[in-house]
Motif scaffolding. Structure first.
Motif, short mmCIF file in Angstrom:
data_model
loop_
_atom_site.label_atom_id
_atom_site.label_comp_id
_atom_site.label_asym_id
_atom_site.label_seq_id
_atom_site.Cartn_x
_atom_site.Cartn_y
_atom_site.Cartn_z
N PRO A 123 0.79 -1.23 0.00
CA PRO A 123 0.00 0.00 0.00
C PRO A 123 0.82 1.28 0.00
O PRO A 123 1.87 1.37 0.63
CB PRO A 123 -0.82 -0.11 1.29
CG PRO A 123 -0.07 -1.05 2.16
CD PRO A 123 0.65 -1.99 1.25
N VAL A 125 0.07 5.35 0.79
CA VAL A 125 -0.85 6.31 1.40
C VAL A 125 -0.47 7.71 0.96
O VAL A 125 0.69 8.12 1.13
CB VAL A 125 -0.80 6.19 2.94
CG1 VAL A 125 -1.57 7.33 3.60
CG2 VAL A 125 -1.35 4.84 3.40
N TYR A 151 -4.15 4.66 -1.32
CA TYR A 151 -5.12 5.03 -0.28
C TYR A 151 -4.88 6.49 0.08
O TYR A 151 -3.73 6.93 0.17
CB TYR A 151 -4.95 4.13 0.95
CG TYR A 151 -5.10 2.67 0.59
CD1 TYR A 151 -6.35 2.06 0.59
CD2 TYR A 151 -3.99 1.91 0.20
CE1 TYR A 151 -6.50 0.73 0.22
CE2 TYR A 151 -4.13 0.58 -0.17
CZ TYR A 151 -5.39 -0.01 -0.16
OH TYR A 151 -5.52 -1.32 -0.53
N THR A 177 -5.14 6.04 8.62
CA THR A 177 -5.17 5.68 7.20
C THR A 177 -4.17 4.57 6.91
O THR A 177 -4.45 3.66 6.13
CB THR A 177 -4.91 6.91 6.32
OG1 THR A 177 -5.82 7.96 6.69
CG2 THR A 177 -5.10 6.58 4.84
N ALA A 181 -5.06 0.99 5.33
CA ALA A 181 -4.37 0.59 4.09
C ALA A 181 -3.70 -0.77 4.24
O ALA A 181 -3.69 -1.57 3.30
CB ALA A 181 -3.35 1.66 3.69
N GLN A 186 -9.79 1.60 2.32
CA GLN A 186 -9.70 3.06 2.34
C GLN A 186 -10.34 3.57 3.62
O GLN A 186 -11.49 3.26 3.91
CB GLN A 186 -10.39 3.68 1.12
CG GLN A 186 -10.55 5.19 1.16
CD GLN A 186 -9.23 5.94 1.21
OE1 GLN A 186 -8.37 5.77 0.36
NE2 GLN A 186 -9.05 6.78 2.23
#
Length: 194
Positions: A123, A125, A151, A177, A181, A186
């Motif tokens: 992921p 972010v 994300y 977050t 993620a 999300q």
């Protein structure tokens, strides 16, 4: 995933948000849940602005992370092949960086870090900070929202009267977050009001 969450924390040139981002980074570091490596864009690493000197930013990040700072394309390239991070955060993420990621343009330390990290389908972010979030950058935000492994930290208009197209992430929500993620979710709600 290791016991501590391994984070690549990239900063791009939205200099006015650095103070807020560094405060969040300090808090994250003190929690001892994270192993943080800083990544600096070419501008973040070298430009002195009215918001501070590049050398002071470098020194602050070195104190927080106690790790070498990644600040070149060559240093960023091994991130993916070596599986260095569980998650990569770009905070602040400028409109320029959004455009490059949206169009797969890899010509900076941060865009190379993201591309390399995505190689292992891990992921990314994004904590946006851009004056054209509701104009030129809107298309790029939309594209990245529809791509796997990206994300967004929830965001809002930061000054609707003075800068009606400007969007800034709620930097305080970076840790939440990240947690979402890492579960391939999300964090919601994506849009918030100030």
């Amino acid at each position: 995933m290791s016991e501590r969450i391994r984070i690549g924390f990239a900063m791009t040139g939205s200099f006015c948000t650095f103070k807020r981002v560094l405060s969040i980074l300090d808090n994250m570091n003190q929690s001892n849940r994270y192993e943080i490596t800083a990544i600096l864009s070419e501008h973040s690493a070298t430009m002195d602005t009215k918001f501070g000197k590049a050398s002071a930013l470098y020194e602050h990040l070195s104190e927080i992370t106690k790790r070498p700072i990644i600040n070149s394309i060559a240093e960023a390239e091994p991130i993916g092949p070596q599986g260095l991070f569980d998650v990569l955060v770009v905070a602040p993420c400028t409109g320029n960086t959004l455009a490059k990621l949206s169009n797969s343009i890899i010509d900076t330390t941060v865009t190379m870090a993201v591309k390399s990290h995505l190689r292992k389908e891990r992921p990314v972010v994004l904590a946006i900070s851009t004056n054209d979030g509701l104009s030129g950058s809107a298309e790029n935000i939309g594209r990245l929202l529809n791509r796997k492994h990206y994300y967004f930290v929830p965001f809002a208009q930061d000054a609707p009267k003075e800068k009606p197209r400007s969007l800034v992430a709620n930097m305080e929500l970076i840790p939440e977050t990240i947690n979402s993620a890492l579960k391939n979710e999300q964090f919601q709600p994506l849009l918030f009001t100030k």
